[in-house]
Design a protein around this motif. Structure first.
Motif, short mmCIF file in Angstrom:
data_model
loop_
_atom_site.label_atom_id
_atom_site.label_comp_id
_atom_site.label_asym_id
_atom_site.label_seq_id
_atom_site.Cartn_x
_atom_site.Cartn_y
_atom_site.Cartn_z
N LYS A 23 0.93 -1.34 0.05
CA LYS A 23 0.01 -0.01 0.06
C LYS A 23 0.85 1.19 -0.04
O LYS A 23 0.61 2.28 -0.87
N ASP A 103 -0.05 5.85 5.25
CA ASP A 103 -0.81 5.91 4.00
C ASP A 103 -1.68 7.43 3.83
O ASP A 103 -2.71 7.34 3.72
N ASN A 228 -6.95 3.89 1.83
CA ASN A 228 -7.08 2.58 2.08
C ASN A 228 -7.46 1.89 1.08
O ASN A 228 -7.18 0.46 0.79
#
Ligand code: UD1
Ligand code: CA
Length: 457
Positions: A23, A103, A228
Motif C-alpha cells: 500500500k 498512508d 485505504n
C-alpha cells in the motif's frame, strides 16, 4: 530546543487496495505515499525518523534508502504493536515523537509543525491531530467528555451507533512525549473487534493516568485523507495534483487547464513557461523559463532549458537545451542530449544520441546511437541503421553535414565535416569531409516500355 523524533507506520499489507504492490508504495503524483510522508517530516529537522516495515519491507527500504532508519514488524498485530517495534531505537530518548501513518500522503510539514507546537504549549503527553468531516466512516472517532476534553478514541468497527455519529476523527497523526508513549504502549491490549493492538488506545491509558491529552484540529480536512483503497487513492491524487499545480501557478507558470495537467511532486518549472492541457510531467524533470509544453506531451526525468517548445511529444531521461523545437509527434528516448536551437520535427525518434547545436531533423527520421554535430541537416525520412540484429553501432555525423532525404546510414559509419549525402543513398562506408556521396543505382528510363507491356491491346 526539544528533540523531535518520528515513527512512520508502513508495515501493513493494504488488503483493501487489492494490489500486489504494498500500500504505502502506491504512488501519488508519481511518488510513493510513504515517501511523501517522510519528505514532509524531514522539513521539521527531526533527530531520527524510524519507519516500521513489514509487508514488502525490502521494497519500502529500497525506496526510502537513507531517508529513514527501519524497524521490522514481523507480524502485523496493530498500530500500537507497530510503534512498539521502534522502542529499541527510540525508547531511551527524551523529546517529542510524531507518529504518522504511511498512508496519509497529504499531510503537510506546516501542519505537523503546528501540531508539535500546540502539543508543547499544552504541555501535553499526547496530542492527536484530528479532523472534522461529514463522511467519518472508517476513521476512529474522537470521544470528548462534557467539558469538551478528549477522553479516548474509538475505532469505527468498535463504535456504538451513537459514537459513529461523531464527526471529529483521528487522522492517525499524533505527537507524544517519547517516554510516556513507550510506557503507555506496554499497557495496550488487543481486546477489541479486530483483535489488534490499537495505537489510539494509548490516549485513554494516558488520560486515566491523569496525564494531559490534547487534540489539535486541522483546518484543511483534505490533508488528512487516509488512503485505504483505490477510491481514496484517486482522491489523494486529485488533491495533490491541485496543490502542486497551484504552487507552480503562484510561482509564475501558466497552466492553461490545471485540471488537465499532471505534474509530479519533484518537478521544477521556470516562470513564464506555459503548459498546455493533457501534459504529464514526471520524475525529477527541470524545465526552464519561457518554454511552451504541450498539449498532450509526456516528459519524464528530463532537463530542459529556456524558450524550448515541446508539442504533442514524448521525452524521457534526456537533456534538452534552450530554444529547441520538438514535435509535433516526436519521441526523445532515454540518454539523448539535444543541444540548443535544435529542431526535432514530426515523427522523428531520437534514442541515445547527441544532437549538436542548431541541427535539424524535421520529418520522419530515426536517429539512434548517433553523435550528430552542429548545424547538421537530416533530410526527411533519413535514418541511422544502428542495429545488425545482435549489436548496436555508432553513427557519427560531423558538423555542417547535409544528409539528403531518405538516406540510410549503416553503422558503424562516419560522415565527415561538411559532407553531402545524396538523397536515397545507403551509406555503408565512411564519407570524407567536404565530399558528396551518392550511393544508389542510377535511374534508367525505358522509353515506350508501357506499350510493350500492354500486348493485349
Ligand atoms: C487508523 C487508526 C484510526 C484512524 C485512521 C486514520 C488505528 C487502530 N486506527 O485506522 O483511528 O482514524 O488510521 O487514517 O490505529 N500498520 C502497521 N502495522 C500494523 C497495522 C498497521 O504498520 O500492524 C500501518 C499501516 O501500514 C498503515 C497505518 O499503520 O500505514 C494505519 O493502518 P490502517 O490499517 O490503515 O489503519 P486504519 O484502519 O486506517
Ligand atoms: Ca489507513
Amino acid at each position: 530546543m526539544t528533540n523531535i523524533f518520528a515513527v512512520i507506520l508502513a508495515a501493513g499489507k493494504g488488503t483493501r487496495m487489492k494490489s500486489k504492490l504494498y500500500k504505502v508504495l502506491h504512488p501519488v503524483c508519481g511518488k510513493p505515499m510513504v515517501e511523501h510522508v517522510i519528505d514532509q517530516i524531514s522539513d521539521l529537522h527531526t533527530k531520527k525518523i524510524v519507519t516500521i516495515v513489514g509487508h514488502g519491507a525490502d521494497e519500502v527500504k529500497g525506496y526510502l534508502g537513507e531517508k529513514s532508519v527501519f524497524a521490522l514488524q514481523e507480524e502485523q498485530l496493530g498500530t500500537a504493536h507497530a510503534v512498539m517495534q521502534a522502542e529499541e531505537i527510540l525508547g531511551s530518548e527524551h523529546g517529542c515523537t510524531l507518529v504518522v501513518c504511511g498512508d496519509t500522503p497529504l499531510i503537510k510539514s506546516e501542519t505537523m509543525e503546528a501540531l508539535v507546537n500546540y502539543h508543547q504549549k499544552q504541555n501535553a503527553k499526547a496530542t492527536i491531530l484530528t479532523g472534522y468531516t461529514d463522511a467519518p466512516d472508517g476513521y476512529g472517532r474522537i470521544i470528548r467528555n462534557e467539558d469538551g476534553m478528549v477522553e479516548r478514541i474509538v475505532e469505527h468497527k468498535d463504535a456504538t451507533a451513537e459514537e459513529r455519529k461523531v464527526k471529529e476523527i483521528n487522522t492517525g497523526t499524533y505527537c507524544f512525549d517519547n517516554r510516556s508513549l513507550f510506557e503507555a504502549l506496554k499497557k495496550v491490549s488487543n481486546d477489541n473487534s479486530q483483535g489488534e493492538y490499537y495505537l489510539p488506545d494509548v490516549i485513554e491509558i494516558l488520560k486515566s493516568a491523569g496525564e494531559i491529552v490534547a487534540a489539535y484540529q486541522t483546518e484543511d480536512f483534505s490533508e488528512t485523507l487516509g488512503v485505504n483503497d483505490r477510491v481514496a487513492l484517486s482522491q489523494a491524487e486529485a488533491i495533490m495534483q491541485k496543490r502542486i499545480n497551484r504552487k507552480h501557478m503562484q510561482d509564475g507558470v501558466t497552466l492553461i487547464s490545471p485540471q488537465n495537467t499532471y505534474i509530479g511532486s519533484d518537478v521544477s518549472i521556470g516562470a513564464d513557461t506555459v503548459i498546455y492541457p493533457g501534459t504529464i510531467i514526471s520524475g525529477h524533470t527541470v524545465i526552464g523559463r519561457d518554454c511552451e509544453i504541450g498539449p498532450n506531451s509526456e516528459i519524464s526525468n528530463c532537463r530542459i532549458g529556456d524558450r524550448t517548445k515541446v508539442r504533442q511529444s514524448v521525452a524521457a531521461d534526456s537533456e534538452i537545451g534552450s530554444g529547441v523545437n520538438i514535435g509535433p509527434f516526436a519521441h526523445i528516448r532515454p540518454a539523448s542530449e539535444i543541444h540548443d536551437e535544435v529542431k526535432v520535427g514530426n515523427f522523428v525518434e531520437i534514442k541515445k544520441s547527441v544532437f549538436g547545436k542548431g541541427s535539424k531533423a524535421s520529418h520522419l527520421s530515426y536517429i539512434g546511437d548517433a553523435e550528430v554535430g552542429a548545424n547538421v541537416n537530416i533530410g526527411c525520412g533519413s535514418i541511422t541503421v544502428n542495429y545488425d540484429g545482435k549489436n548496436k553501432h555508432l553513427t557519427k555525423i560531423e558538423d555542417d553535414v547535409f544528409i539528403g532525404c531518405n538516406s540510410n546510414l549503416v553503422a558503424p559509419v562516419t560522415v565527415g565535416k561538411g559532407a553531402y549525402v545524396a538523397a536515397g543513398s545507403t551509406i555503408t562506408d565512411d564519407v570524407p569531409g567536404e565530399a558528396l556521396s551518392i550511393a544508389r543505382s542510377r535511374q534508367v528510363n525505358k522509353e515506350n516500355y508501357v506499350q510493350k507491356l500492354n500486348f493485349n491491346k
